[in-house]
Design a protein around this motif. Structure first.
Motif, PDB file in Angstrom:
ATOM      1  N   HIS A 157      77.076 153.022  82.038  1.00 46.51           N
ATOM      2  CA  HIS A 157      76.262 153.613  83.125  1.00 46.51           C
ATOM      3  C   HIS A 157      77.024 153.098  84.359  1.00 46.51           C
ATOM      4  CE1 HIS A 157      74.495 156.015  79.920  1.00 46.51           C
ATOM      5  NE2 HIS A 157      73.757 154.918  79.203  1.00 46.51           N
ATOM      6  N   GLU A 158      76.483 154.501  85.011  1.00 45.83           N
ATOM      7  CA  GLU A 158      76.948 153.895  86.937  1.00 45.83           C
ATOM      8  C   GLU A 158      75.194 153.241  87.249  1.00 45.83           C
ATOM      9  OE1 GLU A 158      80.071 154.372  88.412  1.00 45.83           O
ATOM     10  OE2 GLU A 158      80.851 155.113  86.875  1.00 45.83           O
ATOM     11  N   ASN A 159      75.583 152.952  88.005  1.00 45.04           N
ATOM     12  CA  ASN A 159      74.381 152.050  88.353  1.00 45.04           C
ATOM     13  C   ASN A 159      73.128 153.225  88.879  1.00 45.04           C
ATOM     14  OD1 ASN A 159      75.092 149.349  88.207  1.00 45.04           O
ATOM     15  ND2 ASN A 159      75.694 148.432  90.304  1.00 45.04           N
ATOM     16  N   LYS A 160      73.399 154.206  89.625  1.00 44.01           N
ATOM     17  CA  LYS A 160      73.028 155.050  89.700  1.00 44.01           C
ATOM     18  C   LYS A 160      71.509 155.712  88.548  1.00 44.01           C
ATOM     19  CE  LYS A 160      75.520 159.107  90.951  1.00 44.01           C
ATOM     20  NZ  LYS A 160      75.726 160.334  91.285  1.00 44.01           N
ATOM     21  N   GLU A 161      72.278 155.976  87.681  1.00 38.51           N
ATOM     22  CA  GLU A 161      72.146 156.859  86.743  1.00 38.51           C
ATOM     23  C   GLU A 161      71.059 155.721  85.881  1.00 38.51           C
ATOM     24  OE1 GLU A 161      74.797 158.118  83.607  1.00 38.51           O
ATOM     25  OE2 GLU A 161      75.671 157.115  84.981  1.00 38.51           O
ATOM     26  N   TYR A 162      70.752 153.956  86.091  1.00 41.24           N
ATOM     27  CA  TYR A 162      69.713 153.585  85.492  1.00 41.24           C
ATOM     28  C   TYR A 162      68.330 153.710  86.323  1.00 41.24           C
ATOM     29  CZ  TYR A 162      72.781 150.738  82.849  1.00 41.24           C
ATOM     30  OH  TYR A 162      74.337 150.896  82.098  1.00 41.24           O
ATOM     31  N   THR A 175      70.925 142.981  87.101  1.00 36.71           N
ATOM     32  CA  THR A 175      71.450 144.152  86.985  1.00 36.71           C
ATOM     33  C   THR A 175      71.283 145.233  87.422  1.00 36.71           C
ATOM     34  OG1 THR A 175      70.296 144.398  84.901  1.00 36.71           O
ATOM     35  CG2 THR A 175      72.434 143.203  84.737  1.00 36.71           C
ATOM     36  N   ALA A 176      71.930 146.709  87.535  1.00 35.79           N
ATOM     37  CA  ALA A 176      70.273 147.494  88.377  1.00 35.79           C
ATOM     38  C   ALA A 176      70.098 148.124  87.459  1.00 35.79           C
ATOM     39  CB  ALA A 176      72.557 148.677  87.993  1.00 35.79           C
ATOM     40  N   TYR A 177      69.934 148.110  85.723  1.00 36.47           N
ATOM     41  CA  TYR A 177      69.152 148.426  84.614  1.00 36.47           C
ATOM     42  C   TYR A 177      67.783 147.598  84.598  1.00 36.47           C
ATOM     43  CZ  TYR A 177      67.701 148.318  80.039  1.00 36.47           C
ATOM     44  OH  TYR A 177      66.313 148.151  79.256  1.00 36.47           O
ATOM     45  N   GLU A 202      68.216 156.784  88.865  1.00 36.09           N
ATOM     46  CA  GLU A 202      67.841 158.173  88.861  1.00 36.09           C
ATOM     47  C   GLU A 202      66.392 158.561  87.013  1.00 36.09           C
ATOM     48  OE1 GLU A 202      71.272 160.302  90.597  1.00 36.09           O
ATOM     49  OE2 GLU A 202      71.471 159.691  88.186  1.00 36.09           O
ATOM     50  N   THR A 243      73.792 148.683  78.434  1.00 31.76           N
ATOM     51  CA  THR A 243      74.913 147.702  79.124  1.00 31.76           C
ATOM     52  C   THR A 243      76.225 147.580  78.394  1.00 31.76           C
ATOM     53  OG1 THR A 243      73.461 146.149  79.231  1.00 31.76           O
ATOM     54  CG2 THR A 243      72.403 147.899  81.280  1.00 31.76           C
ATOM     55  N   PRO A 244      77.011 147.392  79.294  1.00 34.62           N
ATOM     56  CA  PRO A 244      77.731 148.139  80.066  1.00 34.62           C
ATOM     57  C   PRO A 244      78.180 150.285  79.360  1.00 34.62           C
ATOM     58  CG  PRO A 244      79.564 147.562  78.495  1.00 34.62           C
ATOM     59  CD  PRO A 244      78.471 146.822  78.525  1.00 34.62           C
TER      60      PRO A 244
END
Length: 327
Positions: A88-93, A142-144, A95, A85-86
Protein backbone atom coordinates in the motif's frame (compact mmCIF):
# COMPACT_ATOMS: atom_id res chain seq x y z
CA UNK A 1 -25.96 -9.15 24.16
CA UNK A 2 -24.61 -7.51 21.02
CA UNK A 3 -21.16 -7.80 19.42
CA UNK A 4 -20.23 -5.19 16.82
CA UNK A 5 -17.16 -5.90 14.69
CA UNK A 6 -15.67 -3.12 12.58
CA UNK A 7 -13.59 -4.79 9.86
CA UNK A 8 -15.09 -8.22 10.50
CA UNK A 9 -15.08 -9.52 6.93
CA UNK A 10 -11.42 -10.51 6.94
CA UNK A 11 -9.34 -13.40 8.20
CA UNK A 12 -9.35 -12.59 11.92
CA UNK A 13 -12.92 -11.29 11.88
CA UNK A 14 -14.25 -14.50 10.36
CA UNK A 15 -12.60 -16.62 13.05
CA UNK A 16 -13.93 -14.25 15.72
CA UNK A 17 -17.46 -14.65 14.33
CA UNK A 18 -17.09 -18.44 14.43
CA UNK A 19 -16.07 -18.29 18.10
CA UNK A 20 -18.86 -15.86 19.03
CA UNK A 21 -21.44 -18.10 17.39
CA UNK A 22 -20.00 -21.10 19.24
CA UNK A 23 -19.80 -19.45 22.68
CA UNK A 24 -22.79 -17.10 22.49
CA UNK A 25 -25.29 -18.49 19.96
CA UNK A 26 -28.01 -16.21 21.31
CA UNK A 27 -26.00 -13.00 20.77
CA UNK A 28 -26.57 -10.40 18.07
CA UNK A 29 -23.50 -10.12 15.82
CA UNK A 30 -22.89 -7.26 13.38
CA UNK A 31 -20.06 -7.19 10.84
CA UNK A 32 -19.39 -3.65 9.61
CA UNK A 33 -16.87 -3.57 6.78
CA UNK A 34 -16.11 -1.83 3.50
CA UNK A 35 -16.20 -5.23 1.76
CA UNK A 36 -18.53 -8.15 2.18
CA UNK A 37 -17.58 -11.85 2.26
CA UNK A 38 -17.42 -13.29 -1.25
CA UNK A 39 -16.55 -10.01 -2.95
CA UNK A 40 -13.38 -9.33 -4.92
CA UNK A 41 -10.35 -9.36 -2.66
CA UNK A 42 -12.05 -11.50 -0.03
CA UNK A 43 -11.15 -15.18 -0.16
CA UNK A 44 -14.26 -17.34 -0.76
CA UNK A 45 -14.63 -20.45 1.37
CA UNK A 46 -12.51 -19.07 4.20
CA UNK A 47 -14.17 -15.69 4.63
CA UNK A 48 -17.81 -16.52 4.27
CA UNK A 49 -21.26 -15.23 5.17
CA UNK A 50 -22.42 -16.70 8.47
CA UNK A 51 -26.08 -17.38 9.15
CA UNK A 52 -27.51 -15.11 11.81
CA UNK A 53 -24.85 -12.40 11.37
CA UNK A 54 -25.93 -8.98 10.09
CA UNK A 55 -23.53 -7.61 7.46
CA UNK A 56 -23.46 -3.86 6.81
CA UNK A 57 -21.21 -1.93 4.44
CA UNK A 58 -19.33 0.71 6.45
CA UNK A 59 -16.23 2.71 5.51
CA UNK A 60 -14.42 3.66 8.74
CA UNK A 61 -12.48 6.38 6.91
CA UNK A 62 -15.70 8.42 6.95
CA UNK A 63 -18.07 9.49 9.72
CA UNK A 64 -20.06 6.38 10.66
CA UNK A 65 -23.76 7.01 10.13
CA UNK A 66 -24.89 3.43 10.83
CA UNK A 67 -27.16 3.30 13.86
CA UNK A 68 -28.34 0.68 16.32
CA UNK A 69 -29.71 0.53 19.86
CA UNK A 70 -26.96 -0.43 22.32
CA UNK A 71 -26.58 -1.26 26.01
CA UNK A 72 -23.62 -0.84 28.41
CA UNK A 73 -22.95 -4.59 28.12
CA UNK A 74 -22.43 -4.54 24.36
CA UNK A 75 -18.92 -5.00 22.94
CA UNK A 76 -17.15 -3.38 19.99
CA UNK A 77 -14.17 -4.95 18.23
CA UNK A 78 -12.17 -2.61 16.02
CA UNK A 79 -10.32 -4.84 13.55
CA UNK A 80 -10.56 -2.42 10.61
CA UNK A 81 -7.13 -1.71 9.15
CA UNK A 82 -4.89 -1.49 6.14
CA UNK A 83 -2.05 -3.74 7.20
CA UNK A 84 -0.19 -5.69 4.51
CA UNK A 85 3.40 -4.57 3.99
CA UNK A 86 4.50 -4.19 1.28
CA UNK A 87 1.33 -3.52 -0.64
CA UNK A 88 0.00 0.00 0.00
CA UNK A 89 0.94 3.65 -0.38
CA UNK A 90 1.91 5.30 2.91
CA UNK A 91 -1.16 7.53 2.97
CA UNK A 92 -3.45 4.48 2.80
CA UNK A 93 -2.22 3.27 6.20
CA UNK A 94 -2.86 6.69 7.74
CA UNK A 95 -6.27 7.18 6.13
CA UNK A 96 -7.72 3.89 7.31
CA UNK A 97 -5.87 3.31 10.57
CA UNK A 98 -5.98 6.84 11.99
CA UNK A 99 -9.26 8.14 10.59
CA UNK A 100 -10.74 4.73 11.33
CA UNK A 101 -9.71 4.97 14.99
CA UNK A 102 -11.19 8.46 15.27
CA UNK A 103 -14.47 7.51 13.61
CA UNK A 104 -14.95 4.21 15.46
CA UNK A 105 -14.29 5.78 18.87
CA UNK A 106 -16.56 8.71 18.04
CA UNK A 107 -19.31 6.21 17.17
CA UNK A 108 -18.68 4.35 20.43
CA UNK A 109 -19.01 7.58 22.40
CA UNK A 110 -22.29 8.50 20.73
CA UNK A 111 -23.68 5.00 21.43
CA UNK A 112 -22.41 4.83 25.05
CA UNK A 113 -20.18 1.80 24.39
CA UNK A 114 -17.90 1.04 27.35
CA UNK A 115 -16.18 -2.16 26.17
CA UNK A 116 -13.84 -2.04 23.18
CA UNK A 117 -11.04 -4.25 21.87
CA UNK A 118 -8.64 -2.81 19.32
CA UNK A 119 -6.24 -4.93 17.29
CA UNK A 120 -3.01 -3.02 16.94
CA UNK A 121 0.26 -4.61 15.82
CA UNK A 122 3.83 -5.29 16.89
CA UNK A 123 4.87 -2.75 14.20
CA UNK A 124 4.87 0.18 16.70
CA UNK A 125 7.92 -1.42 18.36
CA UNK A 126 9.98 -0.96 15.19
CA UNK A 127 12.44 -3.40 13.65
CA UNK A 128 15.22 -4.39 16.05
CA UNK A 129 16.66 -7.52 17.65
CA UNK A 130 16.00 -6.51 21.28
CA UNK A 131 13.22 -8.16 23.28
CA UNK A 132 10.06 -6.02 23.28
CA UNK A 133 7.64 -5.89 26.20
CA UNK A 134 4.42 -3.92 26.51
CA UNK A 135 6.26 -1.10 28.32
CA UNK A 136 9.10 -0.92 25.76
CA UNK A 137 9.34 2.56 24.22
CA UNK A 138 7.72 2.37 20.76
CA UNK A 139 9.99 3.28 17.85
CA UNK A 140 7.99 2.60 14.66
CA UNK A 141 9.96 2.90 11.43
CA UNK A 142 7.21 2.26 8.88
CA UNK A 143 4.05 4.12 7.90
CA UNK A 144 2.04 1.14 9.09
CA UNK A 145 3.73 1.08 12.50
CA UNK A 146 3.33 4.84 12.96
CA UNK A 147 -0.34 4.72 11.99
CA UNK A 148 -1.03 1.91 14.44
CA UNK A 149 0.71 3.70 17.31
CA UNK A 150 -1.32 6.86 16.66
CA UNK A 151 -4.48 4.73 16.52
CA UNK A 152 -3.60 3.22 19.92
CA UNK A 153 -3.33 6.71 21.42
CA UNK A 154 -6.71 7.71 19.95
CA UNK A 155 -8.32 4.66 21.56
CA UNK A 156 -6.57 5.31 24.88
CA UNK A 157 -7.84 8.90 24.95
CA UNK A 158 -11.37 7.66 24.25
CA UNK A 159 -11.16 5.11 27.09
CA UNK A 160 -9.88 7.70 29.58
CA UNK A 161 -12.61 10.21 28.74
CA UNK A 162 -15.37 7.60 28.85
CA UNK A 163 -14.05 5.51 31.77
CA UNK A 164 -14.27 2.50 29.45
CA UNK A 165 -12.71 -0.95 29.31
CA UNK A 166 -10.17 -0.91 26.49
CA UNK A 167 -8.00 -3.86 25.43
CA UNK A 168 -5.25 -3.14 22.88
CA UNK A 169 -3.83 -6.30 21.33
CA UNK A 170 -0.45 -6.40 19.61
CA UNK A 171 -0.36 -9.81 17.89
CA UNK A 172 2.70 -11.44 16.42
CA UNK A 173 2.34 -13.04 12.98
CA UNK A 174 -1.22 -14.37 12.93
CA UNK A 175 -1.74 -17.62 11.05
CA UNK A 176 -4.47 -20.15 10.35
CA UNK A 177 -7.04 -21.01 7.70
CA UNK A 178 -7.63 -18.06 5.39
CA UNK A 179 -4.47 -16.18 6.35
CA UNK A 180 -2.84 -16.10 2.88
CA UNK A 181 0.11 -14.19 4.34
CA UNK A 182 3.52 -14.85 5.87
CA UNK A 183 2.92 -18.38 7.17
CA UNK A 184 1.10 -19.46 4.04
CA UNK A 185 3.99 -18.20 1.91
CA UNK A 186 6.44 -19.94 4.24
CA UNK A 187 4.65 -23.30 3.83
CA UNK A 188 4.44 -22.84 0.07
CA UNK A 189 8.11 -21.85 -0.14
CA UNK A 190 9.25 -24.87 1.84
CA UNK A 191 7.05 -27.31 -0.06
CA UNK A 192 8.16 -25.95 -3.46
CA UNK A 193 11.85 -25.64 -2.49
CA UNK A 194 12.15 -21.86 -2.88
CA UNK A 195 12.37 -20.91 0.81
CA UNK A 196 15.91 -20.44 2.18
CA UNK A 197 17.22 -19.43 5.58
CA UNK A 198 19.26 -16.24 5.67
CA UNK A 199 19.88 -17.15 9.34
CA UNK A 200 18.27 -19.85 11.44
CA UNK A 201 18.06 -17.96 14.71
CA UNK A 202 15.81 -15.09 13.57
CA UNK A 203 13.05 -14.82 16.17
CA UNK A 204 9.52 -14.60 14.73
CA UNK A 205 6.78 -13.98 17.29
CA UNK A 206 3.54 -15.61 16.16
CA UNK A 207 0.05 -16.62 17.30
CA UNK A 208 -2.59 -19.01 15.96
CA UNK A 209 -5.72 -17.13 14.87
CA UNK A 210 -8.04 -19.38 16.91
CA UNK A 211 -5.88 -18.67 19.97
CA UNK A 212 -5.94 -14.96 19.25
CA UNK A 213 -9.73 -14.67 19.15
CA UNK A 214 -10.01 -16.79 22.30
CA UNK A 215 -7.72 -14.28 24.00
CA UNK A 216 -10.00 -11.48 22.75
CA UNK A 217 -12.93 -13.02 24.60
CA UNK A 218 -10.94 -13.99 27.70
CA UNK A 219 -9.56 -10.47 28.13
CA UNK A 220 -12.96 -8.80 27.84
CA UNK A 221 -14.80 -11.33 29.99
CA UNK A 222 -12.14 -11.10 32.73
CA UNK A 223 -12.09 -7.32 32.94
CA UNK A 224 -8.61 -6.90 31.47
CA UNK A 225 -7.43 -3.53 30.13
CA UNK A 226 -4.32 -2.03 28.56
CA UNK A 227 -1.82 -3.23 25.98
CA UNK A 228 -1.17 -6.96 25.49
CA UNK A 229 1.37 -8.65 23.28
CA UNK A 230 -0.23 -11.79 21.89
CA UNK A 231 2.37 -14.41 20.99
CA UNK A 232 3.82 -17.69 22.17
CA UNK A 233 6.22 -17.29 25.09
CA UNK A 234 9.05 -17.54 24.42
CA UNK A 235 8.79 -16.60 20.77
CA UNK A 236 10.10 -19.21 18.34
CA UNK A 237 13.02 -18.97 15.92
CA UNK A 238 12.39 -19.33 12.20
CA UNK A 239 14.13 -22.73 12.29
CA UNK A 240 11.82 -23.95 15.09
CA UNK A 241 8.79 -22.73 13.16
CA UNK A 242 9.89 -24.41 9.92
CA UNK A 243 10.77 -27.71 11.57
CA UNK A 244 7.51 -27.78 13.53
CA UNK A 245 5.51 -26.94 10.42
CA UNK A 246 7.19 -29.77 8.50
CA UNK A 247 6.52 -32.22 11.33
CA UNK A 248 2.84 -31.27 11.70
CA UNK A 249 2.18 -31.55 7.96
CA UNK A 250 4.34 -34.66 7.37
CA UNK A 251 6.55 -32.77 4.93
CA UNK A 252 10.15 -33.80 4.31
CA UNK A 253 12.23 -30.95 2.94
CA UNK A 254 15.77 -29.71 3.35
CA UNK A 255 16.06 -25.95 3.79
CA UNK A 256 19.47 -24.56 2.82
CA UNK A 257 21.09 -21.44 4.25
CA UNK A 258 21.72 -18.68 1.70
CA UNK A 259 23.61 -15.47 2.51
CA UNK A 260 21.22 -12.58 3.02
CA UNK A 261 23.05 -10.24 0.63
CA UNK A 262 22.83 -12.80 -2.16
CA UNK A 263 19.10 -13.37 -1.56
CA UNK A 264 18.47 -9.61 -1.46
CA UNK A 265 20.21 -9.31 -4.81
CA UNK A 266 18.04 -12.03 -6.32
CA UNK A 267 14.92 -10.44 -4.85
CA UNK A 268 15.86 -7.05 -6.27
CA UNK A 269 16.05 -8.60 -9.75
CA UNK A 270 13.00 -10.85 -9.78
CA UNK A 271 10.80 -9.01 -7.28
CA UNK A 272 9.45 -6.48 -9.81
CA UNK A 273 8.61 -9.26 -12.32
CA UNK A 274 6.69 -11.63 -10.09
CA UNK A 275 8.78 -12.42 -7.05
CA UNK A 276 6.29 -10.71 -4.76
CA UNK A 277 3.74 -13.46 -5.43
CA UNK A 278 6.02 -16.13 -3.99
CA UNK A 279 7.56 -13.99 -1.28
CA UNK A 280 10.86 -13.28 -3.05
CA UNK A 281 10.53 -9.54 -2.68
CA UNK A 282 13.19 -7.22 -1.18
CA UNK A 283 10.89 -5.99 1.60
CA UNK A 284 9.93 -9.55 2.59
CA UNK A 285 13.50 -10.83 2.45
CA UNK A 286 14.54 -7.91 4.64
CA UNK A 287 11.80 -8.76 7.15
CA UNK A 288 13.04 -12.36 7.22
CA UNK A 289 16.50 -11.17 8.25
CA UNK A 290 15.30 -9.14 11.26
CA UNK A 291 13.82 -10.65 14.42
CA UNK A 292 10.39 -9.81 15.78
CA UNK A 293 11.46 -10.64 19.32
CA UNK A 294 8.23 -9.97 21.23
CA UNK A 295 7.64 -11.04 24.82
CA UNK A 296 4.42 -12.91 25.59
CA UNK A 297 5.22 -13.05 29.31
CA UNK A 298 2.32 -10.79 30.35
CA UNK A 299 -0.09 -13.12 28.57
CA UNK A 300 1.54 -16.21 30.08
CA UNK A 301 1.65 -14.95 33.67
CA UNK A 302 -1.78 -13.31 33.95
CA UNK A 303 -3.98 -16.38 33.87
CA UNK A 304 -4.55 -17.00 30.16
CA UNK A 305 -4.27 -20.70 29.26
CA UNK A 306 -3.16 -21.58 25.74
CA UNK A 307 -5.36 -24.09 23.89
CA UNK A 308 -2.74 -25.12 21.30
CA UNK A 309 1.02 -25.63 21.22
CA UNK A 310 2.84 -24.52 18.07
CA UNK A 311 2.76 -28.06 16.64
CA UNK A 312 -0.89 -28.58 17.61
CA UNK A 313 -1.85 -25.31 15.96
CA UNK A 314 -0.18 -26.25 12.66
CA UNK A 315 -1.82 -29.71 12.83
CA UNK A 316 -5.23 -28.13 13.48
CA UNK A 317 -4.77 -25.71 10.58
CA UNK A 318 -3.68 -28.63 8.35
CA UNK A 319 -6.84 -30.52 9.38
CA UNK A 320 -8.97 -27.46 8.53
CA UNK A 321 -7.47 -27.59 5.01
CA UNK A 322 -8.34 -31.24 4.48
CA UNK A 323 -4.76 -32.31 5.29
CA UNK A 324 -3.71 -31.15 1.81
CA UNK A 325 -1.85 -27.88 2.45
CA UNK A 326 -1.79 -24.77 4.64
CA UNK A 327 -3.56 -21.74 3.26
Amino acid sequence: MTYIIFGGSGFIGTHLIHLLKEKHPEANIYDLDIVMPGEEGVVPGTVEMNEGVVYERVDVRKKIEWDIETTPDDVVFNLAAVHRTPGHENKEYFETNIWGAENVTEWCTSHHITKLLFTSSIAPYGAAEDLKKEDTLPAPNTAYGISKLVAEKIHEKWAAVNNAQLVIVRPGVVYGKGEHGNMTRLYSGISKHYFFYTRKDTVKACIYVKELVRFFMWSLENGKTGVWNCTFEPAYSIEQICETMKKATKMKRFIPVVPGKFLMGVAAIIGPIGGKAVGIHPARVRKLMVSTNISGDKLKTNGYKFHWTLEESFADWFEDCGRKYLK
